[in-house]
Design a protein around this motif. Structure first.
Motif, PDB file in Angstrom:
ATOM      1  N   ALA A  50       0.844  -1.194   0.000  1.00  0.00           N
ATOM      2  CA  ALA A  50       0.000   0.000   0.000  1.00  0.00           C
ATOM      3  C   ALA A  50       0.876   1.240   0.000  1.00  0.00           C
ATOM      4  O   ALA A  50       2.037   1.217   0.416  1.00  0.00           O
ATOM      5  CB  ALA A  50      -0.931   0.028   1.208  1.00  0.00           C
ATOM      6  N   SER A  51       0.289   2.316  -0.467  1.00  0.00           N
ATOM      7  CA  SER A  51       0.848   3.651  -0.295  1.00  0.00           C
ATOM      8  C   SER A  51       0.991   3.927   1.203  1.00  0.00           C
ATOM      9  O   SER A  51       0.264   3.355   2.022  1.00  0.00           O
ATOM     10  CB  SER A  51      -0.120   4.658  -0.937  1.00  0.00           C
ATOM     11  N   ARG A  55      -5.394   6.422   4.083  1.00  0.00           N
ATOM     12  CA  ARG A  55      -6.561   5.864   3.387  1.00  0.00           C
ATOM     13  C   ARG A  55      -6.211   4.594   2.608  1.00  0.00           C
ATOM     14  O   ARG A  55      -7.052   3.708   2.459  1.00  0.00           O
ATOM     15  CB  ARG A  55      -7.193   6.917   2.477  1.00  0.00           C
ATOM     16  N   ALA A  56      -4.976   4.509   2.123  1.00  0.00           N
ATOM     17  CA  ALA A  56      -4.530   3.299   1.435  1.00  0.00           C
ATOM     18  C   ALA A  56      -4.198   2.194   2.434  1.00  0.00           C
ATOM     19  O   ALA A  56      -4.550   1.026   2.231  1.00  0.00           O
ATOM     20  CB  ALA A  56      -3.321   3.601   0.554  1.00  0.00           C
ATOM     21  N   GLN A  57      -3.514   2.548   3.508  1.00  0.00           N
ATOM     22  CA  GLN A  57      -3.173   1.562   4.530  1.00  0.00           C
ATOM     23  C   GLN A  57      -4.427   0.941   5.140  1.00  0.00           C
ATOM     24  O   GLN A  57      -4.503  -0.279   5.335  1.00  0.00           O
ATOM     25  CB  GLN A  57      -2.335   2.223   5.628  1.00  0.00           C
ATOM     26  N   ALA A  58      -5.435   1.782   5.425  1.00  0.00           N
ATOM     27  CA  ALA A  58      -6.669   1.277   6.030  1.00  0.00           C
ATOM     28  C   ALA A  58      -7.451   0.392   5.065  1.00  0.00           C
ATOM     29  O   ALA A  58      -8.176  -0.504   5.493  1.00  0.00           O
ATOM     30  CB  ALA A  58      -7.532   2.448   6.493  1.00  0.00           C
ATOM     31  N   THR A  59      -7.306   0.642   3.765  1.00  0.00           N
ATOM     32  CA  THR A  59      -7.967  -0.210   2.764  1.00  0.00           C
ATOM     33  C   THR A  59      -7.268  -1.564   2.675  1.00  0.00           C
ATOM     34  O   THR A  59      -7.922  -2.609   2.537  1.00  0.00           O
ATOM     35  CB  THR A  59      -7.959   0.474   1.391  1.00  0.00           C
ATOM     36  N   ALA A  60      -5.950  -1.557   2.754  1.00  0.00           N
ATOM     37  CA  ALA A  60      -5.174  -2.797   2.616  1.00  0.00           C
ATOM     38  C   ALA A  60      -5.229  -3.674   3.855  1.00  0.00           C
ATOM     39  O   ALA A  60      -5.129  -4.909   3.753  1.00  0.00           O
ATOM     40  CB  ALA A  60      -3.719  -2.456   2.297  1.00  0.00           C
ATOM     41  N   ARG A  61      -5.390  -3.068   5.018  1.00  0.00           N
ATOM     42  CA  ARG A  61      -5.229  -3.815   6.272  1.00  0.00           C
ATOM     43  C   ARG A  61      -6.199  -4.996   6.432  1.00  0.00           C
ATOM     44  O   ARG A  61      -5.759  -6.093   6.817  1.00  0.00           O
ATOM     45  CB  ARG A  61      -5.348  -2.849   7.451  1.00  0.00           C
ATOM     46  N   PRO A  62      -7.500  -4.847   6.169  1.00  0.00           N
ATOM     47  CA  PRO A  62      -8.387  -6.011   6.354  1.00  0.00           C
ATOM     48  C   PRO A  62      -7.997  -7.212   5.491  1.00  0.00           C
ATOM     49  O   PRO A  62      -8.068  -8.354   5.944  1.00  0.00           O
ATOM     50  CB  PRO A  62      -9.767  -5.461   5.962  1.00  0.00           C
ATOM     51  N   GLY A  72       3.004  -4.289   3.180  1.00  0.00           N
ATOM     52  CA  GLY A  72       4.267  -3.702   2.752  1.00  0.00           C
ATOM     53  C   GLY A  72       4.017  -2.287   2.255  1.00  0.00           C
ATOM     54  O   GLY A  72       3.102  -2.046   1.469  1.00  0.00           O
ATOM     55  N   THR A  73       4.786  -1.323   2.736  1.00  0.00           N
ATOM     56  CA  THR A  73       4.583   0.077   2.378  1.00  0.00           C
ATOM     57  C   THR A  73       5.565   0.494   1.286  1.00  0.00           C
ATOM     58  O   THR A  73       6.781   0.388   1.471  1.00  0.00           O
ATOM     59  CB  THR A  73       4.756   0.989   3.608  1.00  0.00           C
ATOM     60  N   LEU A  74       5.033   0.957   0.154  1.00  0.00           N
ATOM     61  CA  LEU A  74       5.844   1.453  -0.961  1.00  0.00           C
ATOM     62  C   LEU A  74       5.583   2.947  -1.152  1.00  0.00           C
ATOM     63  O   LEU A  74       4.514   3.339  -1.626  1.00  0.00           O
ATOM     64  CB  LEU A  74       5.495   0.707  -2.248  1.00  0.00           C
ATOM     65  N   PRO A  75       6.537   3.804  -0.790  1.00  0.00           N
ATOM     66  CA  PRO A  75       6.332   5.245  -0.957  1.00  0.00           C
ATOM     67  C   PRO A  75       6.011   5.650  -2.387  1.00  0.00           C
ATOM     68  O   PRO A  75       5.295   6.636  -2.613  1.00  0.00           O
ATOM     69  CB  PRO A  75       7.666   5.846  -0.496  1.00  0.00           C
TER      70      PRO A  75
END
Length: 250
Positions: A50-51, A55-62, A72-75
Protein backbone atom coordinates in the motif's frame (compact mmCIF):
# COMPACT_ATOMS: atom_id res chain seq x y z
CA UNK A 1 -0.29 -10.70 -12.06
CA UNK A 2 -0.52 -7.35 -10.29
CA UNK A 3 -3.82 -6.13 -8.82
CA UNK A 4 -3.87 -2.35 -8.39
CA UNK A 5 -6.66 -1.12 -6.13
CA UNK A 6 -7.74 2.44 -5.63
CA UNK A 7 -8.24 3.03 -1.92
CA UNK A 8 -11.75 2.97 -0.48
CA UNK A 9 -13.74 6.17 -0.04
CA UNK A 10 -12.04 8.74 2.17
CA UNK A 11 -13.66 11.30 4.45
CA UNK A 12 -13.50 15.03 3.78
CA UNK A 13 -12.00 15.24 0.31
CA UNK A 14 -14.90 16.68 -1.64
CA UNK A 15 -14.09 19.84 -3.59
CA UNK A 16 -10.46 19.93 -2.46
CA UNK A 17 -7.08 19.15 -3.98
CA UNK A 18 -6.21 15.91 -2.20
CA UNK A 19 -2.77 14.53 -2.86
CA UNK A 20 -0.55 13.91 0.13
CA UNK A 21 -3.20 15.18 2.54
CA UNK A 22 -3.78 12.28 4.92
CA UNK A 23 -7.48 11.49 5.21
CA UNK A 24 -9.17 8.61 7.07
CA UNK A 25 -11.69 6.33 5.42
CA UNK A 26 -15.35 7.25 5.66
CA UNK A 27 -17.86 4.77 7.07
CA UNK A 28 -18.64 3.78 3.49
CA UNK A 29 -14.92 3.37 2.84
CA UNK A 30 -14.48 1.08 5.83
CA UNK A 31 -17.27 -1.14 4.53
CA UNK A 32 -15.66 -1.14 1.08
CA UNK A 33 -12.33 -2.24 2.57
CA UNK A 34 -14.00 -5.14 4.37
CA UNK A 35 -15.79 -6.16 1.17
CA UNK A 36 -12.48 -6.10 -0.72
CA UNK A 37 -10.92 -8.38 1.87
CA UNK A 38 -13.78 -10.86 1.69
CA UNK A 39 -13.69 -10.91 -2.12
CA UNK A 40 -9.91 -11.13 -2.64
CA UNK A 41 -8.76 -13.34 0.24
CA UNK A 42 -9.88 -16.57 -1.53
CA UNK A 43 -7.39 -15.76 -4.34
CA UNK A 44 -4.56 -16.02 -1.75
CA UNK A 45 -2.49 -13.00 -2.83
CA UNK A 46 1.27 -13.44 -2.59
CA UNK A 47 1.73 -10.05 -0.93
CA UNK A 48 -0.22 -6.93 -0.01
CA UNK A 49 1.35 -3.50 -0.51
CA UNK A 50 0.00 0.00 0.00
CA UNK A 51 0.85 3.65 -0.30
CA UNK A 52 2.03 5.14 3.02
CA UNK A 53 -1.09 7.34 3.21
CA UNK A 54 -3.68 6.40 5.83
CA UNK A 55 -6.56 5.86 3.39
CA UNK A 56 -4.53 3.30 1.44
CA UNK A 57 -3.17 1.56 4.53
CA UNK A 58 -6.67 1.28 6.03
CA UNK A 59 -7.97 -0.21 2.76
CA UNK A 60 -5.17 -2.80 2.62
CA UNK A 61 -5.23 -3.81 6.27
CA UNK A 62 -8.39 -6.01 6.35
CA UNK A 63 -7.13 -8.06 3.39
CA UNK A 64 -3.65 -8.43 4.87
CA UNK A 65 -5.07 -9.50 8.22
CA UNK A 66 -7.35 -12.06 6.56
CA UNK A 67 -4.28 -13.56 4.87
CA UNK A 68 -1.99 -13.37 7.90
CA UNK A 69 0.36 -11.01 6.04
CA UNK A 70 1.77 -7.58 6.89
CA UNK A 71 1.12 -4.58 4.68
CA UNK A 72 4.27 -3.70 2.75
CA UNK A 73 4.58 0.08 2.38
CA UNK A 74 5.84 1.45 -0.96
CA UNK A 75 6.33 5.25 -0.96
CA UNK A 76 6.25 5.24 -4.76
CA UNK A 77 2.56 4.32 -4.62
CA UNK A 78 1.62 7.57 -2.81
CA UNK A 79 -0.71 10.07 -4.44
CA UNK A 80 0.75 13.08 -6.27
CA UNK A 81 2.32 15.75 -4.06
CA UNK A 82 0.37 18.95 -4.72
CA UNK A 83 2.61 21.15 -2.57
CA UNK A 84 0.95 24.28 -1.23
CA UNK A 85 -2.24 23.40 -3.08
CA UNK A 86 -2.68 20.17 -1.15
CA UNK A 87 -5.82 20.13 0.99
CA UNK A 88 -7.03 23.48 -0.36
CA UNK A 89 -10.48 24.01 -1.92
CA UNK A 90 -10.19 23.96 -5.70
CA UNK A 91 -12.10 27.20 -6.11
CA UNK A 92 -9.90 28.95 -3.55
CA UNK A 93 -6.78 27.93 -5.50
CA UNK A 94 -8.35 29.11 -8.75
CA UNK A 95 -9.25 32.47 -7.22
CA UNK A 96 -5.86 32.98 -5.55
CA UNK A 97 -3.75 32.13 -8.61
CA UNK A 98 -5.82 31.91 -11.80
CA UNK A 99 -2.74 31.94 -14.05
CA UNK A 100 -1.19 28.89 -12.36
CA UNK A 101 -4.54 27.11 -12.28
CA UNK A 102 -4.92 27.66 -16.02
CA UNK A 103 -1.31 26.59 -16.67
CA UNK A 104 -2.02 23.27 -14.97
CA UNK A 105 -4.99 22.69 -17.25
CA UNK A 106 -2.81 23.34 -20.30
CA UNK A 107 0.00 21.00 -19.26
CA UNK A 108 -0.97 18.25 -16.83
CA UNK A 109 2.21 16.37 -17.69
CA UNK A 110 4.80 18.90 -16.56
CA UNK A 111 3.03 21.49 -14.37
CA UNK A 112 4.18 21.53 -10.75
CA UNK A 113 2.23 23.34 -8.03
CA UNK A 114 4.50 25.34 -5.68
CA UNK A 115 6.41 22.82 -3.59
CA UNK A 116 4.79 19.87 -5.37
CA UNK A 117 5.49 17.46 -8.22
CA UNK A 118 4.32 17.00 -11.79
CA UNK A 119 2.44 14.01 -13.14
CA UNK A 120 5.58 13.13 -15.13
CA UNK A 121 7.48 12.86 -11.84
CA UNK A 122 4.63 10.87 -10.32
CA UNK A 123 4.64 8.46 -13.25
CA UNK A 124 8.39 7.89 -12.95
CA UNK A 125 8.27 6.97 -9.27
CA UNK A 126 5.08 4.90 -9.69
CA UNK A 127 6.71 2.82 -12.42
CA UNK A 128 9.77 2.32 -10.22
CA UNK A 129 7.47 1.02 -7.47
CA UNK A 130 5.76 -1.30 -9.93
CA UNK A 131 9.17 -2.73 -10.82
CA UNK A 132 9.28 -4.09 -7.27
CA UNK A 133 5.79 -5.55 -7.66
CA UNK A 134 6.73 -7.03 -11.03
CA UNK A 135 9.68 -8.88 -9.47
CA UNK A 136 7.36 -10.46 -6.91
CA UNK A 137 4.75 -11.29 -9.53
CA UNK A 138 7.35 -13.05 -11.69
CA UNK A 139 8.67 -14.99 -8.70
CA UNK A 140 5.11 -16.11 -8.01
CA UNK A 141 4.63 -17.35 -11.56
CA UNK A 142 7.98 -19.16 -11.48
CA UNK A 143 7.10 -20.81 -8.18
CA UNK A 144 3.70 -21.89 -9.50
CA UNK A 145 5.29 -23.51 -12.56
CA UNK A 146 7.83 -25.27 -10.35
CA UNK A 147 5.06 -26.49 -8.04
CA UNK A 148 3.11 -27.90 -10.97
CA UNK A 149 6.20 -29.72 -12.23
CA UNK A 150 7.10 -31.09 -8.81
CA UNK A 151 3.59 -32.46 -8.40
CA UNK A 152 4.30 -34.70 -11.39
CA UNK A 153 7.74 -35.88 -10.21
CA UNK A 154 9.06 -37.67 -7.08
CA UNK A 155 9.52 -35.38 -4.09
CA UNK A 156 13.04 -34.02 -3.54
CA UNK A 157 14.53 -32.16 -0.56
CA UNK A 158 13.59 -28.48 -0.76
CA UNK A 159 16.53 -26.11 -1.36
CA UNK A 160 17.09 -23.00 0.71
CA UNK A 161 15.39 -20.04 -0.95
CA UNK A 162 16.33 -16.47 -0.15
CA UNK A 163 13.45 -14.20 0.93
CA UNK A 164 11.81 -12.38 -1.96
CA UNK A 165 12.23 -9.02 -0.22
CA UNK A 166 15.60 -8.68 1.46
CA UNK A 167 15.88 -6.35 4.50
CA UNK A 168 18.14 -4.05 2.48
CA UNK A 169 15.50 -3.31 -0.16
CA UNK A 170 15.39 0.48 -0.12
CA UNK A 171 12.11 0.70 -2.01
CA UNK A 172 9.89 -1.37 0.25
CA UNK A 173 9.33 -1.03 3.98
CA UNK A 174 7.60 -3.79 5.94
CA UNK A 175 5.90 -3.48 9.28
CA UNK A 176 6.69 -5.95 12.10
CA UNK A 177 5.87 -9.42 10.89
CA UNK A 178 7.85 -9.05 7.68
CA UNK A 179 9.76 -12.25 8.44
CA UNK A 180 6.51 -14.17 8.33
CA UNK A 181 5.66 -12.50 5.02
CA UNK A 182 9.06 -13.33 3.51
CA UNK A 183 8.73 -16.93 4.58
CA UNK A 184 5.19 -17.43 3.29
CA UNK A 185 5.06 -19.49 0.08
CA UNK A 186 4.23 -17.79 -3.21
CA UNK A 187 0.61 -18.26 -4.15
CA UNK A 188 -1.68 -15.75 -5.82
CA UNK A 189 -1.23 -12.28 -7.31
CA UNK A 190 0.51 -9.25 -5.85
CA UNK A 191 -1.99 -6.68 -4.55
CA UNK A 192 -1.18 -2.97 -4.20
CA UNK A 193 -3.52 -0.31 -2.79
CA UNK A 194 -2.81 3.10 -4.27
CA UNK A 195 -4.50 6.25 -5.58
CA UNK A 196 -6.30 7.57 -8.64
CA UNK A 197 -3.33 9.65 -9.84
CA UNK A 198 -0.97 6.68 -9.67
CA UNK A 199 -3.37 4.36 -11.49
CA UNK A 200 -3.97 6.96 -14.21
CA UNK A 201 -0.24 7.51 -14.72
CA UNK A 202 0.51 3.78 -14.82
CA UNK A 203 -2.30 3.11 -17.29
CA UNK A 204 -1.10 5.89 -19.59
CA UNK A 205 2.24 4.08 -19.71
CA UNK A 206 0.64 0.65 -20.18
CA UNK A 207 -1.63 1.85 -22.98
CA UNK A 208 0.92 4.09 -24.72
CA UNK A 209 -1.38 7.06 -24.07
CA UNK A 210 0.02 10.59 -23.65
CA UNK A 211 0.11 11.54 -20.00
CA UNK A 212 -1.74 14.77 -20.77
CA UNK A 213 -4.86 12.62 -21.32
CA UNK A 214 -4.72 10.96 -17.90
CA UNK A 215 -8.00 12.51 -16.73
CA UNK A 216 -9.85 10.58 -19.42
CA UNK A 217 -9.41 7.65 -17.03
CA UNK A 218 -11.54 7.55 -13.87
CA UNK A 219 -10.45 4.90 -11.34
CA UNK A 220 -13.26 4.32 -8.84
CA UNK A 221 -12.90 3.77 -5.11
CA UNK A 222 -12.22 0.16 -4.09
CA UNK A 223 -12.12 -1.04 -7.70
CA UNK A 224 -9.39 -3.16 -9.27
CA UNK A 225 -7.08 -2.77 -12.23
CA UNK A 226 -5.41 -6.00 -13.38
CA UNK A 227 -1.97 -5.81 -15.01
CA UNK A 228 0.23 -8.53 -16.46
CA UNK A 229 3.92 -7.58 -16.61
CA UNK A 230 5.57 -7.93 -20.01
CA UNK A 231 8.97 -6.82 -21.36
CA UNK A 232 9.01 -3.03 -21.40
CA UNK A 233 5.63 -2.51 -19.77
CA UNK A 234 2.31 -4.05 -18.81
CA UNK A 235 -0.72 -5.57 -20.48
CA UNK A 236 -4.01 -4.20 -19.15
CA UNK A 237 -6.37 -7.11 -18.43
CA UNK A 238 -9.19 -5.27 -16.66
CA UNK A 239 -10.06 -1.83 -15.30
CA UNK A 240 -12.47 -0.70 -12.57
CA UNK A 241 -13.51 -4.24 -11.67
CA UNK A 242 -15.81 -4.52 -8.62
CA UNK A 243 -14.42 -6.75 -5.85
CA UNK A 244 -16.66 -9.74 -6.58
CA UNK A 245 -15.49 -9.86 -10.19
CA UNK A 246 -11.77 -9.95 -9.40
CA UNK A 247 -11.10 -13.35 -7.80
CA UNK A 248 -12.52 -15.45 -10.68
CA UNK A 249 -9.99 -13.83 -13.03
CA UNK A 250 -6.92 -14.52 -10.87
Amino acid sequence: MIVLLRHAEAQGGQGRFIGGTDLPLSATGQAQAEALAAALAPARPRAVFASPLARAQATARPLAEALGLPVGTLPGLAEIDLGTWDGQPREAVRAADPAAYAARGRDFTHFRPPGGESFAQLQARALAALATLTTLAKETETAQVAAERSSRTPALPAPDIAPACAPGNAMAHFEPGAARFAASPPSGPVVAVTHAGVIRAVLCHALGMPLEHLFRLEPLHARATLLRPRPGGFTLLAFNLPPAAVAPLL
